[in-house]
Scaffold this active site. Structure first.
Site, PDB file in Angstrom:
ATOM      1  N   CYS A  86      40.067  48.828  41.856  1.00 17.92           N
ATOM      2  CA  CYS A  86      39.518  49.739  42.858  1.00 17.92           C
ATOM      3  C   CYS A  86      40.610  50.653  43.404  1.00 17.92           C
ATOM      4  O   CYS A  86      41.124  51.487  42.681  1.00 17.92           O
ATOM      5  CB  CYS A  86      38.816  48.937  43.960  1.00 17.92           C
ATOM      6  SG  CYS A  86      37.649  49.901  44.933  1.00 17.92           S
ATOM      7  N   HIS A 203      35.515  44.647  40.837  1.00 19.89           N
ATOM      8  CA  HIS A 203      36.385  43.697  41.544  1.00 19.89           C
ATOM      9  C   HIS A 203      36.329  42.306  40.913  1.00 19.89           C
ATOM     10  O   HIS A 203      35.537  41.464  41.351  1.00 19.89           O
ATOM     11  CB  HIS A 203      35.960  43.599  43.004  1.00 19.89           C
ATOM     12  CG  HIS A 203      36.332  44.788  43.823  1.00 19.89           C
ATOM     13  ND1 HIS A 203      37.474  44.840  44.598  1.00 19.89           N
ATOM     14  CD2 HIS A 203      35.724  45.987  43.979  1.00 19.89           C
ATOM     15  CE1 HIS A 203      37.546  46.020  45.197  1.00 19.89           C
ATOM     16  NE2 HIS A 203      36.497  46.725  44.845  1.00 19.89           N
ATOM     17  N   GLU A 205      38.349  39.958  41.408  1.00 17.73           N
ATOM     18  CA  GLU A 205      38.746  38.955  42.419  1.00 17.73           C
ATOM     19  C   GLU A 205      37.558  38.534  43.285  1.00 17.73           C
ATOM     20  O   GLU A 205      37.638  37.519  43.980  1.00 17.73           O
ATOM     21  CB  GLU A 205      39.906  39.474  43.271  1.00 17.73           C
ATOM     22  CG  GLU A 205      39.533  40.372  44.457  1.00 17.73           C
ATOM     23  CD  GLU A 205      39.165  41.795  44.072  1.00 17.73           C
ATOM     24  OE1 GLU A 205      38.863  42.051  42.890  1.00 17.73           O
ATOM     25  OE2 GLU A 205      39.170  42.658  44.970  1.00 17.73           O
TER      26      GLU A 205
END
Lengths: 227, 750
Positions: A86, A203, A205
């Protein structure tokens, strides 16, 4: 493996990356501070999401001038694995470590939702553990995730297999309706020629635990471990 | 000597004070106030800051630990309320309004509302981890509505997304009653170690008062007194300079710097400079501490030259905090803020004289006894009167209503009406992932977040049916509390406490005061019956335009605890072949329903009755069933009744819709059966093997239940009333609001 997660002023997902890599995946993690140059001997670097320096001027444009980024650039140039997610992707583009740029979503609105991306190449440090054509389910959350390049750069990306991820529908097809932000050729992530630097808008994560919606993000981090 | 206007009674009136209040100031000071003092009194005695019309009623709420419930570590009166989750961990939360600024300047009004409530939470030492909001707009076809919706949603996202606090849920309603006065209520919850709570009470004579964060500009002057404490009229647009501008980037730095500061033993107290800025933060901290406070206004960091002391005292510039540091720790405090590129300046000190004092160029411009601004501020017993048309509006003879000819068409119409259509267009503009705790994303009865490292979770819901409150504020207030708790209970979270945002018209109108008192009484009775504490909140009066008040809207943000977060339940059907069961009784009521409003254009009748005892047993049953993992899904029946709740259970599943085959028995009129909004009802689905367990639970709880049918197929079938293809219905429901908001062109669209 020792991972360094950089915190810029305005980084948001740095804490989530530290938790995900450290607590969920059991990795050795250290937090790297934007004002420092010391990489503390890390073996891989994560540039997290957020709004570094408020994303004033242009997303990632100020972060590239921070002291830590000079060290990150040296680390990447020497072949060290670097993953930008991002805002991290935006910083990598602004730093010249990755080609292209990210501009405002076609809808002009911020978009937060689950997406599917297809692995277009396994010749990177963060997709080596995936299979080509594999579909990963990862969330996006951004206002400026529309990837653009000029024609010549796009040809180079294609010729060298530098397009890593593209948005697809549930059946794995690249369609207009699967493109969440108007990005060129449904591109969700790219790599440098050497394959050690990868940037993507989704994302990983935030896709490490089934309870939070999915675990597909693990594959990117585990890929780096396998090498 | 700086030049200031001469203080007269007329100048006091221009500041929003009354003639009586001005004379009260003369008496309190035994002299004519300075211009700066007049400004300070006007904001501190404003309705927004003083609660002068509401204070005595708010005392009715239960605010302390309920026997058998979690410990309430902080009730109302601080920056936010605090509830213990266990011995080590607590949650800090509050809801607050930002209505008038959002109507005048929707993006920045809503954005600064989010920023303000987040500051209230981290000020107490908590890391903010989840936000909700409750939004009320005018009719969807009102020319101004699309512009306001787009601006407010973009503002909430623009601030919340950038500051790194996920927006995990909320509600959005449209009603012509808000055409001239929208509501933006913002809620934030944070987590804190129970032994590291910071309060805003100035103590320690001689301790330095420090100013941190953004510099002071001229924005937001008189936001509290002239913007928030007056009704709108044709000239309200001119108040735009009273709206503040937010900078979420600075707020993010402030959060990290303040939380780092609170890890160390350097400060005594800390407070956000919110409404009425430097003035209220100084006065409130000294008031709580029973001390005095002296400021040197020349030390305040400013954005531009020539800001007057009056402006410095009243500016509502955002992202600023006031800290009472321990003497000798100033440099350590400054070092922490410098690491985050923020300024921290010593601007005054704590005194023992009980006075609020401020100097400018060596001259004392403020010298006011603190109690005159706090405890001795005016309190009003405003007259209250039931509206003359109260009884008439409750009259409803449903036998005169024609029955619809096509119930499938009615259900589709309801599901595509703005209040019931999917709010996906709104929620996908908010980051709901950051912080990495969101277990149930927006779109179920309650949002669920986990508490890292504990196995526990928190359930969150924000609720109010203002049509109920308009027709019967007592019952409407009660249902706001009851429904919030029910949304938590069906989701597996034990409701424990709430924060309220009481949005009403002018308290100077007896009818509005009556609505206010009735709503509070209903909320109080529900809290007492369900064992809930009210730990924080705010009151927003003067929500009216050109003399027309909004529908009474006591928004309730409810918080519940899951001792095992994996035992949460969501509202959508999951498994073909699961049984569908209705828990609770269906009463012969259509009063105040969404169906009446959407299909018959009627806002009439009495809202549904609530049996609080039965409600409590139903919620306990849902919680027990969740712990024993009996249900595949559980969904509260609310606006639109049984048919809408069934449809939602079919179409709200994120992975794709599922059909259902249902048979309804009973002697009720079909529209009452399908669309009536009887309270204390829940639709659950469960594997057939779990049915005996459910029967044992319903028997023990004395809760009636009815077997409705089973999950499966590609249609929603309600025998003998309707059959709709579920994929098409889902598409219509998901896209309706997007079309209605973005399809309407307004002059502000490009």
């Amino acid at each position: 493996m020792k991972w360094g997660i950089v915190t810029f002023p305005g980084s948001l997902d740095d804490r989530d990356s530290l938790y995900g890599l450290g607590t969920v995946l059991g990795q050795h993690t250290v937090n790297l501070w934007h004002k420092d140059r010391d990489l503390k001997g890390v073996e891989a670097i994560v540039l997290p999401g957020g709004f570094s320096y408020g994303d004033y001027l242009r997303c990632g444009a100020l972060a590239r001038f921070s002291p830590i980024m000079q060290s990150v650039i040296e680390f990447a140039t020497a072949g060290g694995p670097v993953l930008g997610m991002c805002n991290g992707f935006q910083i990598l583009c602004e730093s010249g470590l990755l080609p292209g740029a990210l501009v405002r979503n076609r809808s002009l609105s911020y978009i937060c939702e689950w997406t599917r991306i297809r692995v277009e190449t396994t010749r990177t440090r963060f997709t080596a553990g995936c299979s080509a054509g594999e579909i990963l389910r990862l969330p996006i959350k951004h206002g400026e995730g529309c990837y653009v390049t000029d024609e010549a750069t796009l040809k180079t990306l294609k010729d060298h297999g530098q397009i890593v991820f593209r948005y697809v529908d549930a059946t794995g097809q690249i369609t207009e309706s699967a493109n969440p932000n108007g990005t060129l050729h449904n591109i969700a992530g790219v790599t440098n020629k050497a394959g050690n630097v990868v940037g993507l808008m989704p994302h990983p994560e935030h896709a490490l635990e089934a309870m939070l919606g999915g675990e597909d993000g693990r594959k990117l981090f585990l890929s780096a471990l396998a090498h | 000597m700086h030049n200031t206007p001469t203080v007269t009674e007329q100048l006091a009136l221009d500041h929003g004070l009354t003639g009586d209040e001005y004379r009260r100031i003369l008496h309190a000071l035994s002299r004519t106030p300075t211009f700066e003092e007049l400004g300070v009194f006007s904001v501190m005695w404003s309705e927004h800051c003083s609660y002068k019309s509401s204070r005595r009623f708010l005392r009715q709420f239960p605010t302390t630990t309920v026997p058998g419930g979690p410990e309430i570590l902080q009730g109302p009166g601080e920056n936010a309320g605090i509830v213990a989750v266990d011995d080590d961990l607590a949650v800090v939360f509050k809801i607050e309004s930002h209505n008038h600024p959002s109507f005048i300047e929707p993006y920045h009004g809503a954005a600064t509302g989010v920023g303000g409530i987040i500051r209230d939470v981290f000020t107490m030492g908590a890391r903010p981890i989840a936000s909700l909001n409750s939004l009320r707009f005018g009719a969807i076809d009102h020319p101004r509505t699309p512009h306001l919706v787009k601006g407010v949603v973009a503002g909430i996202g623009g601030y919340g997304n950038c500051v790194g606090v996920p927006t995990v849920g909320g509600e959005v309603y449209f009603d012509a009653g808000y055409n001239g006065n929208i509501l933006v209520n913002a809620f934030t919850l944070g987590t804190i170690r129970a032994d590291r709570i910071f309060r805003a009470s100035a103590a320690g004579v001689g301790n330095p008062v420090m100013y941190v964060g953004s510099r002071t500009g001229r924005d937001g002057i008189h936001g509290a007194s002239l913007l928030a404490s007056r009704e709108f009229d044709a000239k309200s647009e001119e108040l735009r300079p009273a709206v503040q501008v937010g900078d979420p980037f600075t707020e993010k730095l402030l959060i990290e710097a303040c939380l780092e500061l609170m890890q160390r033993d350097l400060i005594v107290a800390i407070q956000d400079m919110g409404a009425a800025g430097l003035t209220s933060s100084s006065v409130e901290m000294a008031g709580r501490g029973g001390t005095g406070l002296s400021l040197n206004l020349n030390k305040i960091p400013t954005r531009e030259d020539n800001i007057s002391p009056y402006e410095l005292l009243l500016s509502e510039s955002q992202e600023r905090m006031l800290i009472v540091a321990k003497a000798g720790c100033e440099q350590d405090v400054q070092a922490i803020f410098a690491r985050w590129d923020l300024q921290a300046e010593v601007v005054g000190h704590v005194t023992d004289d009980g006075l609020f004092r401020a100097q400018w160029d060596g001259e004392e411009v403020i010298r006011i006894p603190i109690p005159a601004l706090t405890d001795d501020a005016p309190v009003y017993e405003r007259p209250a009167q039931q509206p003359a048309d109260f009884a008439a509006r409750q009259q409803l003879d449903i036998s005169t209503l024609p029955l619809p000819s096509d119930y499938g068409q009615v259900l589709t119409r309801l599901l595509t009406s703005p209040n019931l259509a999917s709010k996906e267009w709104v929620f996908r503009q908010y980051d709901s992932f950051v912080c990495g705790n969101t277990v149930v994303q927006p779109g179920s009865d309650a949002a669920i977040i986990r508490l890292k490292g504990t196995g526990k979770g928190i359930g969150l819901s924000v609720d109010c049916n203002s049509r109920y409150c308009l027709l019967d504020p007592y019952r409407g207030g009660m249902i706001a509390v009851v429904e919030g708790a029910r949304n938590l209970a069906v989701s597996g979270a034990r409701p424990v406490a709430l924060s309220d945002c009481l949005n009403f018209g002018s308290p100077e109108k007896p009818e509005v005061m009556w609505q206010f008192q009735q709503a509070i009484a209903g909320m109080r009775d529900a809290c007492l019956a369900l064992g809930l504490a009210v730990v924080s909140g705010n009151v927003s009066f003067y929500n009216e335009t050109e003399g027309k008040p909004i529908p009474p809207t006591p928004t309730v943000a409810s918080v519940g605890i899951l001792s095992d977060v994996t035992h949460h339940v969501t509202q959508w059907f999951k498994q073909e072949g699961d049984l569908i069961v209705l828990l609770g009784d269906t009463q012969p009521t259509l009063g105040a329903s969404e169906y009446l409003a959407v299909v018959h254009g009627l806002v009439a009748g009495a809202p549904p009755e609530v049996n609080l005892d039965q409600e409590k047993r139903l919620q306990q049953l849902c919680l027990t069933a969740a712990q024993q993992q009996v249900f595949s899904s559980a969904h509260d029946i609310a606006e639109g009744g049984l048919a809408v709740a069934l449809a939602e259970a079919c179409i709200s599943r994120p992975e794709g819709a599922m059909g259902a085959r249902v048979t309804l028995d009973g002697n009720l009129r079909p529209d009452v059966l399908l669309f009536g909004e009887s309270q204390s009802r829940v639709i659950v689905s469960l594997p057939a093997a779990s049915l005996p367990l459910l029967q044992t639970l319903t028997h023990a709880a004395h809760i009636p239940y009815a077997m409705l049918g089973e999950v499966g197929g590609s249609d929603l079938i309600i025998t003998d009333y309707l059959q709709l293809p579920i994929a098409h219905l889902c598409h219509q429901w998901r896209t309706a609001l997007t079309q209605q908001i973005t399809g309407v062109r307004t002059s502000t669209d490009q």
